[in-house]
Write a protein that holds these residues in place. Structure first.
Motif, PDB file in Angstrom:
ATOM      1  N   GLY A 194      27.233   4.374  22.141  1.00 26.93           N
ATOM      2  CA  GLY A 194      28.490   4.930  21.627  1.00 26.93           C
ATOM      3  C   GLY A 194      29.285   3.915  20.832  1.00 26.93           C
ATOM      4  O   GLY A 194      29.876   4.236  19.795  1.00 26.93           O
ATOM      5  N   LEU A 195      29.297   2.664  21.309  1.00 23.13           N
ATOM      6  CA  LEU A 195      30.004   1.613  20.570  1.00 23.13           C
ATOM      7  C   LEU A 195      29.341   1.334  19.229  1.00 23.13           C
ATOM      8  O   LEU A 195      30.030   1.040  18.243  1.00 23.13           O
ATOM      9  CB  LEU A 195      30.048   0.333  21.422  1.00 23.13           C
ATOM     10  N   ARG A 196      28.024   1.440  19.186  1.00 21.95           N
ATOM     11  CA  ARG A 196      27.333   1.240  17.903  1.00 21.95           C
ATOM     12  C   ARG A 196      27.724   2.333  16.903  1.00 21.95           C
ATOM     13  O   ARG A 196      27.910   2.054  15.712  1.00 21.95           O
ATOM     14  CB  ARG A 196      25.818   1.211  18.111  1.00 21.95           C
ATOM     15  N   PHE A 197      27.829   3.562  17.391  1.00 20.72           N
ATOM     16  CA  PHE A 197      28.267   4.646  16.505  1.00 20.72           C
ATOM     17  C   PHE A 197      29.690   4.389  15.997  1.00 20.72           C
ATOM     18  O   PHE A 197      30.003   4.630  14.824  1.00 20.72           O
ATOM     19  CB  PHE A 197      28.193   5.984  17.229  1.00 20.72           C
ATOM     20  N   ASP A 198      30.551   3.900  16.902  1.00 17.76           N
ATOM     21  CA  ASP A 198      31.923   3.580  16.476  1.00 17.76           C
ATOM     22  C   ASP A 198      31.924   2.465  15.436  1.00 17.76           C
ATOM     23  O   ASP A 198      32.722   2.494  14.487  1.00 17.76           O
ATOM     24  CB  ASP A 198      32.763   3.180  17.690  1.00 17.76           C
ATOM     25  N   GLU A 199      31.045   1.489  15.605  1.00 16.02           N
ATOM     26  CA  GLU A 199      30.959   0.407  14.625  1.00 16.02           C
ATOM     27  C   GLU A 199      30.490   0.928  13.269  1.00 16.02           C
ATOM     28  O   GLU A 199      30.996   0.508  12.220  1.00 16.02           O
ATOM     29  CB  GLU A 199      30.015  -0.685  15.133  1.00 16.02           C
ATOM     30  N   GLU A 200      29.525   1.850  13.285  1.00 19.52           N
ATOM     31  CA  GLU A 200      29.073   2.440  12.027  1.00 19.52           C
ATOM     32  C   GLU A 200      30.199   3.227  11.352  1.00 19.52           C
ATOM     33  O   GLU A 200      30.358   3.188  10.122  1.00 19.52           O
ATOM     34  CB  GLU A 200      27.871   3.361  12.284  1.00 19.52           C
ATOM     35  N   ARG A 201      30.978   3.944  12.161  1.00 19.15           N
ATOM     36  CA  ARG A 201      32.094   4.693  11.602  1.00 19.15           C
ATOM     37  C   ARG A 201      33.124   3.758  10.972  1.00 19.15           C
ATOM     38  O   ARG A 201      33.604   3.999   9.856  1.00 19.15           O
ATOM     39  CB  ARG A 201      32.746   5.539  12.704  1.00 19.15           C
ATOM     40  N   LEU A 202      33.432   2.665  11.674  1.00 17.10           N
ATOM     41  CA  LEU A 202      34.377   1.697  11.110  1.00 17.10           C
ATOM     42  C   LEU A 202      33.811   1.012   9.878  1.00 17.10           C
ATOM     43  O   LEU A 202      34.549   0.680   8.944  1.00 17.10           O
ATOM     44  CB  LEU A 202      34.745   0.656  12.172  1.00 17.10           C
ATOM     45  N   LEU A 203      32.489   0.798   9.865  1.00 14.63           N
ATOM     46  CA  LEU A 203      31.871   0.193   8.685  1.00 14.63           C
ATOM     47  C   LEU A 203      32.017   1.118   7.473  1.00 14.63           C
ATOM     48  O   LEU A 203      32.302   0.652   6.356  1.00 14.63           O
ATOM     49  CB  LEU A 203      30.395  -0.091   8.960  1.00 14.63           C
ATOM     50  N   THR A 204      31.840   2.428   7.700  1.00 11.83           N
ATOM     51  CA  THR A 204      32.044   3.382   6.605  1.00 11.83           C
ATOM     52  C   THR A 204      33.491   3.373   6.142  1.00 11.83           C
ATOM     53  O   THR A 204      33.772   3.393   4.929  1.00 11.83           O
ATOM     54  CB  THR A 204      31.641   4.787   7.068  1.00 11.83           C
ATOM     55  N   GLN A 205      34.429   3.333   7.093  1.00  8.28           N
ATOM     56  CA  GLN A 205      35.841   3.265   6.717  1.00  8.28           C
ATOM     57  C   GLN A 205      36.137   1.984   5.946  1.00  8.28           C
ATOM     58  O   GLN A 205      36.932   2.003   4.994  1.00  8.28           O
ATOM     59  CB  GLN A 205      36.714   3.339   7.968  1.00  8.28           C
ATOM     60  N   ARG A 206      35.493   0.896   6.341  1.00  5.20           N
ATOM     61  CA  ARG A 206      35.729  -0.367   5.637  1.00  5.20           C
ATOM     62  C   ARG A 206      35.218  -0.294   4.201  1.00  5.20           C
ATOM     63  O   ARG A 206      35.865  -0.786   3.268  1.00  5.20           O
ATOM     64  CB  ARG A 206      35.042  -1.513   6.385  1.00  5.20           C
TER      65      ARG A 206
END
Length: 346
Positions: A194-206
């Protein structure tokens, strides 16, 4: 009279060998620069008539808010990364702590099951001896003391079997407890995913925020000349608002509207002599690159209405594109030129 005849002969020869257009114009791709974002203009480093290179900054929009958002996203990503690393370390610790105990409990369960199997075999044998002794006691073959010894051995063997069952149950419980401890790793692995998915989401936002920040510096899409600016420093611009007009001065052409009665004499690749009104002594040689497929009245913004009643026939014109080389940056869009297109007769 002779001079007049010579001039008339030259004029007639020129009209016979060339298609002449007096109202042609120099053209270029006029690039309208617009904004992809909203914001306040902080600087306009170029002005009208400025020659710019590819990717040279034209307009800068305030990017402080985008920079802060980018830092906020980076902080969130670092927080998630730290949490993920902490959970991964916890998983490794649980694995080290429970692997040995799980293996030991399984070994103990195997040993308890083997011991109980041996006790069951021994109980079966003692039971047979007891039953045989009981039969012999009835026949008075053995003494009652011997029979009591067999009975005592049979009872003790039964108690040993019960103890073996308890040992097996205890060992099995230990195995299940150790297995439950190891299943905690599966739960933690789910949290890591789940944390990896959150990191991917933040990477897209970045990436989106980085794009927003880069869009706040509007750059030239190609080399060229700034023709006009519509914005000044300190003004607020909206998305899609036009900011600047420019063109590539190296890529120009002449557009001549040729009469439909002369278009049959114009061929692709034909040479064209171009005289510039602004420079009477300048003559440029170009080449026909494209012949229009529709008359100019068909693409006009205000088409002529359908005639009713009387009708006046008007010779239509077709656009002809003539490629011309730039000459010391003298040729500029909108200039009037005269074109003489050489006729190639079969």
């Amino acid at each position: 009279v002779l001079v007049g005849l010579a001039g008339l002969t030259y004029w007639v020869y020129g009209r016979y060998t060339n298609v002449v257009v007096y109202d042609a114009r120099i053209k270029a791709d006029m690039i309208m620069i617009s904004s992809r974002i909203d914001g306040w203009v902080t600087s306009v480093p170029v002005s009208e008539g400025h020659n710019v290179a590819v990717n040279e900054a034209l307009i800068t929009i305030d990017g402080r808010d985008s920079t802060l958002r980018l830092r906020e996203i980076d902080a969130q990503r670092k927080s998630l990364e730290a949490e993920r690393e902490q959970i991964e370390a916890e998983v490794r610790m649980i694995d080290q702590q429970t692997r040995g105990r799980f293996q030991a409990s399984r070994a103990a369960l195997t040993a308890a099951q083997a011991a109980k199997a041996g006790m069951d075999t021994e109980l079966e044998q003692i039971k047979n001896d007891f039953e045989r002794g009981q039969s012999l006691l009835a026949k008075k073959v053995i003494s009652r003391q011997r029979w009591e010894s067999l009975r005592t051995a049979y009872r003790m063997a039964g108690q040993q079997v019960l103890k073996g069952q308890a040992d097996v149950a205890q060992a099995n419980a230990s195995v299940m407890e150790a297995q439950a401890d190891r299943q905690r790793m599966d739960v933690l692995q789910g949290r890591i995913a789940g944390l990896r998915f959150d990191e991917e989401r933040l990477l897209t936002q970045r990436e989106r925020q980085q794009l927003d920040l880069s869009d706040r510096t509007i750059k030239a899409p190609s080399k060229g000349t700034v023709d006009r600016t519509f914005i000044d420093s300190g003004e607020y611009v909206a998305r899609g608002q036009r900011l600047l007009l420019m063109h590539n001065s190296d890529v120009i052409w002449v557009e001549a509207n040729v009469k439909e009665t002369d278009i049959r004499n114009v061929k692709l690749g034909a040479k064209a002599k171009i005289s510039v009104d602004a420079y009477p002594d300048l003559v440029v040689v170009g080449e026909v690159g494209r012949i229009g497929n529709a008359a100019t009245n068909q693409v006009a913004l205000l088409p002529s209405p359908k005639p009713s009643g009387s009708f006046t026939k008007i010779t239509q014109r077709l656009p002809v594109k003539i490629a011309v080389p730039q000459t010391e940056s003298l040729l500029r869009p909108g200039m009037m030129v005269e074109v003489e297109i050489a006729i190639t007769r079969d």
